[in-house]
Design a protein around this motif. Structure first.
Motif, PDB file in Angstrom:
ATOM      1  N   GLY A 119       0.787  -1.228   0.000  1.00 25.44           N
ATOM      2  CA  GLY A 119       0.000   0.000   0.000  1.00 25.44           C
ATOM      3  C   GLY A 119       0.817   1.274   0.000  1.00 25.44           C
ATOM      4  O   GLY A 119       0.444   2.258   0.657  1.00 25.44           O
ATOM      5  N   HIS A 122      -0.608   4.734  -0.376  1.00 25.68           N
ATOM      6  CA  HIS A 122      -1.217   5.398   0.780  1.00 25.68           C
ATOM      7  C   HIS A 122      -0.185   6.134   1.631  1.00 25.68           C
ATOM      8  O   HIS A 122      -0.545   7.032   2.396  1.00 25.68           O
ATOM      9  N   HIS A 123       1.082   5.752   1.528  1.00 25.24           N
ATOM     10  CA  HIS A 123       2.096   6.208   2.476  1.00 25.24           C
ATOM     11  C   HIS A 123       3.137   7.167   1.904  1.00 25.24           C
ATOM     12  O   HIS A 123       3.632   8.037   2.629  1.00 25.24           O
ATOM     13  N   MET A 128       1.789   7.962  -4.300  1.00 19.92           N
ATOM     14  CA  MET A 128       0.408   8.427  -4.375  1.00 19.92           C
ATOM     15  C   MET A 128       0.192   9.247  -5.643  1.00 19.92           C
ATOM     16  O   MET A 128      -0.782   9.056  -6.379  1.00 19.92           O
TER      17      MET A 128
END
Length: 260
Positions: A119, A122-123, A128
């Protein structure tokens, strides 16, 4: 990385072209149809091991949500690289997540384990930003995981229920791709217990090169003589039947339509 405004000046599908070297030709000849190997044309790497070092040291990571560890395609026991979450707060309940123990990671790499950073869209801001821009080209949500593997690590043969773009960032990794027995599989039509079809592609990826795999295509890999870092970009390319099924499920779950 060029700005979004500059990319718009370059025309449609700019991010996709930077990734796979193709625009509309990719959609016409490969998307949801067959694998392709490619060489990307990014001005600089999307991610590095230094970025991952900063990621680990700058925040508290949870396992397996943020990071998981595997060897030869099998998950490693969470107890070997994480600590229990303090659940004394009643509102947290009995969480199965654990806090990553960063000091354990070097030892796991030395034992032949692969670290999977999950993910990252998201971080990490650059992930992103990139995933958001690629999703506009693909008209589908895009997620990013990174795989850090030691020399000669093996990734077990499996397939995914979504399309993936694999981009080699550091080191090299050899891949074998096999045809699916069921085209565009879902959990009802195919399982990992099925048998892969014939080999359709074998290649070795170096930094800057990559693969596109439609969902269902079996794949396994092996790292070369040095540490490997690759990025997996997943995208949900739904079939017409899946869109119809989702629409019907949403329709029948609306309150007015559940009343006889």
């Amino acid at each position: 990385m060029k700005s979004i405004s500059r990319e718009r000046e370059q025309g449609s599908n700019y991010v996709l072209k930077s990734l796979v070297g193709l625009g509309e030709e990719f959609f016409h000849n490969y998307y949801d149809e067959k694998p392709i190997s490619f060489v990307s044309v990014f001005e600089k790497p999307l991610l590095s091991t230094d970025d991952l070092d900063d990621f680990i040291s700058s925040r508290v990571l949870r396992s397996p949500t943020d990071l998981r560890v595997c060897r030869n395609g099998s998950a490693i026991d969470l107890n070997s690289y994480s600590n229990p979450v303090n659940t004394s707060n009643a509102s947290m309940g009995h969480s199965q997540e654990r806090i990553l123990a960063p000091e354990s990671l070097d030892g796991l790499l030395n034992k032949g384990c692969t670290l999977v950073f999950q993910g990252l869209h998201h971080h990490l801001s650059q992930m992103m930003d990139f995933c958001n821009r690629l999703s506009l080209d693909l008209k589908s949500q895009v997620g990013a995981n990174a795989y850090l593997s030691p020399p000669h690590a093996i990734g077990g043969n499996h397939f995914d229920y979504h399309d993936v773009f694999i981009l080699q960032l550091e080191g090299e990794k050899s891949w074998t791709i096999c045809r699916p027995q069921v085209l565009s599989p879902n959990e009802k039509t195919a399982t990992q217990a099925d048998t892969p079809g014939e080999v359709v592609l074998e290649c070795t990826l170096n930094a800057g090169s990559g693969l596109y795999l439609p969902k269902g295509y079996w794949h396994c890999c092996e790292t070369g003589d040095s540490t490997s870092l690759h990025l997996t970009l997943s995208t949900a390319n739904y079939t017409s039947s899946e869109w119809l099924s989702a629409a019907i499920n949403q329709f029948i779950n609306e309150d007015p339509y559940r009343i006889s």
